[in-house]
Design a protein around this motif. Structure first.
Motif, PDB file in Angstrom:
ATOM      1  N   UNK A  20      78.698   8.161 -57.498  1.00 21.59           N
ATOM      2  CA  UNK A  20      77.523   8.965 -57.169  1.00 21.59           C
ATOM      3  C   UNK A  20      77.498  10.321 -57.831  1.00 21.59           C
ATOM      4  N   UNK A  21      78.139  10.446 -58.989  1.00 19.05           N
ATOM      5  CA  UNK A  21      78.315  11.745 -59.634  1.00 19.05           C
ATOM      6  C   UNK A  21      77.001  12.430 -59.964  1.00 19.05           C
ATOM      7  N   UNK A  22      75.960  11.654 -60.257  1.00 18.19           N
ATOM      8  CA  UNK A  22      74.672  12.260 -60.596  1.00 18.19           C
ATOM      9  C   UNK A  22      73.794  12.531 -59.397  1.00 18.19           C
ATOM     10  N   UNK A  23      74.366  12.502 -58.192  1.00 17.09           N
ATOM     11  CA  UNK A  23      73.585  12.718 -56.983  1.00 17.09           C
ATOM     12  C   UNK A  23      72.975  11.435 -56.443  1.00 17.09           C
ATOM     13  N   UNK A  24      73.390  10.273 -56.992  1.00 18.53           N
ATOM     14  CA  UNK A  24      72.850   9.004 -56.505  1.00 18.53           C
ATOM     15  C   UNK A  24      73.161   8.783 -55.030  1.00 18.53           C
ATOM     16  N   UNK A  25      74.337   9.224 -54.604  1.00 22.49           N
ATOM     17  CA  UNK A  25      74.642   9.193 -53.179  1.00 22.49           C
ATOM     18  C   UNK A  25      75.635  10.313 -52.864  1.00 22.49           C
ATOM     19  N   UNK A  26      75.643  10.727 -51.592  1.00 19.03           N
ATOM     20  CA  UNK A  26      76.544  11.776 -51.118  1.00 19.03           C
ATOM     21  C   UNK A  26      77.346  11.235 -49.939  1.00 19.03           C
ATOM     22  N   UNK A  27      78.503  11.829 -49.736  1.00 22.57           N
ATOM     23  CA  UNK A  27      79.429  11.280 -48.744  1.00 22.57           C
ATOM     24  C   UNK A  27      80.014  12.350 -47.838  1.00 22.57           C
ATOM     25  N   UNK A  28      80.617  11.875 -46.758  1.00 22.71           N
ATOM     26  CA  UNK A  28      81.412  12.713 -45.863  1.00 22.71           C
ATOM     27  C   UNK A  28      82.702  11.961 -45.576  1.00 22.71           C
ATOM     28  N   UNK A  29      83.835  12.636 -45.750  1.00 21.93           N
ATOM     29  CA  UNK A  29      85.122  12.027 -45.405  1.00 21.93           C
ATOM     30  C   UNK A  29      85.345  12.233 -43.913  1.00 21.93           C
ATOM     31  N   UNK A  30      85.362  11.124 -43.180  1.00 20.60           N
ATOM     32  CA  UNK A  30      85.494  11.213 -41.734  1.00 20.60           C
ATOM     33  C   UNK A  30      86.929  11.004 -41.256  1.00 20.60           C
ATOM     34  N   UNK A  31      87.801  10.552 -42.165  1.00 17.23           N
ATOM     35  CA  UNK A  31      89.217  10.455 -41.828  1.00 17.23           C
ATOM     36  C   UNK A  31      90.014  10.330 -43.122  1.00 17.23           C
ATOM     37  N   UNK A  32      91.248  10.811 -43.100  1.00 19.11           N
ATOM     38  CA  UNK A  32      92.110  10.772 -44.284  1.00 19.11           C
ATOM     39  C   UNK A  32      93.530  11.115 -43.840  1.00 19.11           C
ATOM     40  N   UNK A  33      94.527  10.835 -44.689  1.00 18.16           N
ATOM     41  CA  UNK A  33      95.917  11.096 -44.298  1.00 18.16           C
ATOM     42  C   UNK A  33      96.215  12.549 -43.964  1.00 18.16           C
ATOM     43  N   UNK A  34      95.481  13.497 -44.572  1.00 22.78           N
ATOM     44  CA  UNK A  34      95.759  14.913 -44.329  1.00 22.78           C
ATOM     45  C   UNK A  34      94.946  15.466 -43.159  1.00 22.78           C
ATOM     46  N   UNK A  35      94.228  14.592 -42.440  1.00 24.45           N
ATOM     47  CA  UNK A  35      93.447  14.994 -41.269  1.00 24.45           C
ATOM     48  C   UNK A  35      94.147  14.499 -40.006  1.00 24.45           C
ATOM     49  N   UNK A  73      87.380  16.573 -51.098  1.00 28.14           N
ATOM     50  CA  UNK A  73      88.461  16.186 -50.183  1.00 28.14           C
ATOM     51  C   UNK A  73      89.625  15.570 -50.954  1.00 28.14           C
ATOM     52  N   UNK A  74      89.318  14.780 -51.980  1.00 33.84           N
ATOM     53  CA  UNK A  74      90.384  14.192 -52.790  1.00 33.84           C
ATOM     54  C   UNK A  74      91.123  15.272 -53.571  1.00 33.84           C
ATOM     55  N   UNK A  75      90.382  16.244 -54.098  1.00 27.90           N
ATOM     56  CA  UNK A  75      91.030  17.345 -54.824  1.00 27.90           C
ATOM     57  C   UNK A  75      91.985  18.098 -53.905  1.00 27.90           C
ATOM     58  N   UNK A  76      91.557  18.357 -52.670  1.00 26.95           N
ATOM     59  CA  UNK A  76      92.421  19.024 -51.695  1.00 26.95           C
ATOM     60  C   UNK A  76      93.640  18.159 -51.384  1.00 26.95           C
ATOM     61  N   UNK A  77      93.419  16.893 -51.123  1.00 29.19           N
ATOM     62  CA  UNK A  77      94.511  15.977 -50.798  1.00 29.19           C
ATOM     63  C   UNK A  77      95.535  15.923 -51.918  1.00 29.19           C
ATOM     64  N   UNK A  78      95.076  15.814 -53.153  1.00 33.28           N
ATOM     65  CA  UNK A  78      95.991  15.754 -54.279  1.00 33.28           C
ATOM     66  C   UNK A  78      96.751  17.074 -54.440  1.00 33.28           C
ATOM     67  N   UNK A  79      96.073  18.188 -54.184  1.00 29.52           N
ATOM     68  CA  UNK A  79      96.750  19.488 -54.257  1.00 29.52           C
ATOM     69  C   UNK A  79      97.871  19.562 -53.227  1.00 29.52           C
ATOM     70  N   UNK A  80      97.596  19.120 -52.019  1.00 31.10           N
ATOM     71  CA  UNK A  80      98.624  19.120 -50.974  1.00 31.10           C
ATOM     72  C   UNK A  80      99.768  18.184 -51.341  1.00 31.10           C
ATOM     73  N   UNK A  81      99.437  17.034 -51.930  1.00 37.03           N
ATOM     74  CA  UNK A  81     100.460  16.098 -52.367  1.00 37.03           C
ATOM     75  C   UNK A  81     101.339  16.698 -53.457  1.00 37.03           C
ATOM     76  N   UNK A  82     100.733  17.548 -54.297  1.00 37.25           N
ATOM     77  CA  UNK A  82     101.473  18.205 -55.378  1.00 37.25           C
ATOM     78  C   UNK A  82     102.288  19.398 -54.879  1.00 37.25           C
ATOM     79  N   UNK A  83     102.156  19.731 -53.605  1.00 39.78           N
ATOM     80  CA  UNK A  83     102.912  20.836 -53.032  1.00 39.78           C
ATOM     81  C   UNK A  83     102.276  22.196 -53.236  1.00 39.78           C
TER      82      UNK A  83
END
Length: 250
Positions: free
Chosen positions: A206-221, A26-36
């Motif tokens: 959590x890069x090694x799989x220690x934890x996983x996440x879901x983005x439930x809200x963000x500026x591009x949503x 989600x951050x990669x997508x957000x940054x891509x959108x920010x970069x145009x």
């Protein structure tokens, strides 16, 4: 590999975002959108069981996220991976990249503009990134990976400061107990994760799989994802069993 640290990226053609609904993609997508960058589609892989390549939990909720973001979603279903068991992690990773590449090749023929790149949320995994980079080389496209080799604490702070609402949906590391399930990754949680990193070696993101996440809200949503769930805990690891999910209102 292109990132957001000064490398020029092609903003004229089409971009596809490799997207799980978790914080990193989600951050990669957000940054891509920010970069145009002209991101036209999201692409979600739904692996069968454990995966060395892909984020596994709650990927079906990517459809809700895509609706909130306002971009079409392409699903790569479990059957695309075939039934032959890989003999080791390397072979499994190579096998798992094949349906992703096939899906991108098919999507490429349907786009209204030239496919010039994909976005990915890899932070430190050479295993994952080398395979995606190889895919891009074979397709002659760019890889936009704005998290790659960035400081994890700084990344976490940037996500929180940007307004990302990040829910922890799975934990599997010593030091992370049942109380982390359903918890929001906010400044307090990030500080605790830094302490757990020092004490137990838990990766802050959590890069090694220690934890996983879901983005439930963000500026591009446009609308937040709301959840109903039950927690499942076996004494050492656990996850949210999501019983209902919908788009709410701000």
């Amino acid at each position: 590999m292109a990132d957001d640290g000064g490398d020029e990226v092609d903003a004229t053609g089409c971009w596809v975002s490799l997207f799980s609904g978790g914080k990193d993609s989600s951050w990669a997508l957000y940054r891509a959108l920010e970069e145009g960058l002209n991101v036209t589609h999201l692409l979600t892989v739904h692996p069968e069981g454990d995966s060395y390549m892909y984020h596994v939990p709650a990927t079906r909720l990517a459809e809700l996220a895509a609706e909130s973001i306002g971009l079409p979603l392409v699903d790569v279903e479990p059957g695309a991976f075939g039934t032959d068991a890989a003999t080791d992690s390397g072979a499994q990773g190579d096998r798992e990249i094949e349906p992703l590449e096939a899906a991108i090749r098919e999507l490429r023929t349907e786009l209204d503009c030239e496919l010039v790149g994909v976005t990915a949320g890899a932070v430190e995994s050479e295993y994952q990134t080398s395979r995606i980079d190889g895919l891009c080389n074979r397709l002659g496209i760019e890889l936009f990976a704005p998290l790659w080799q960035r400081d994890p604490v700084a990344l976490g702070e940037a996500m929180i400061d940007a307004g990302f609402e990040i829910t922890i949906v799975q934990v599997a590391a010593y030091g992370l107990d049942e109380s982390w399930l359903g918890r929001t990754l906010d400044a307090a949680a990030l500080a605790e994760l830094q302490e757990l990193n020092e004490e137990y070696g838990v990766h802050v993101l959590g890069e090694g799989g220690e934890f996983e996440t879901l983005v439930t809200d963000a500026p591009h949503m446009e609308r937040p994802i709301r959840l109903e769930y039950q927690t499942e805990w076996d004494g050492t690891r656990g996850r949210l069993r999501i019983t209902d999910a919908w788009l709410g209102e701000h």
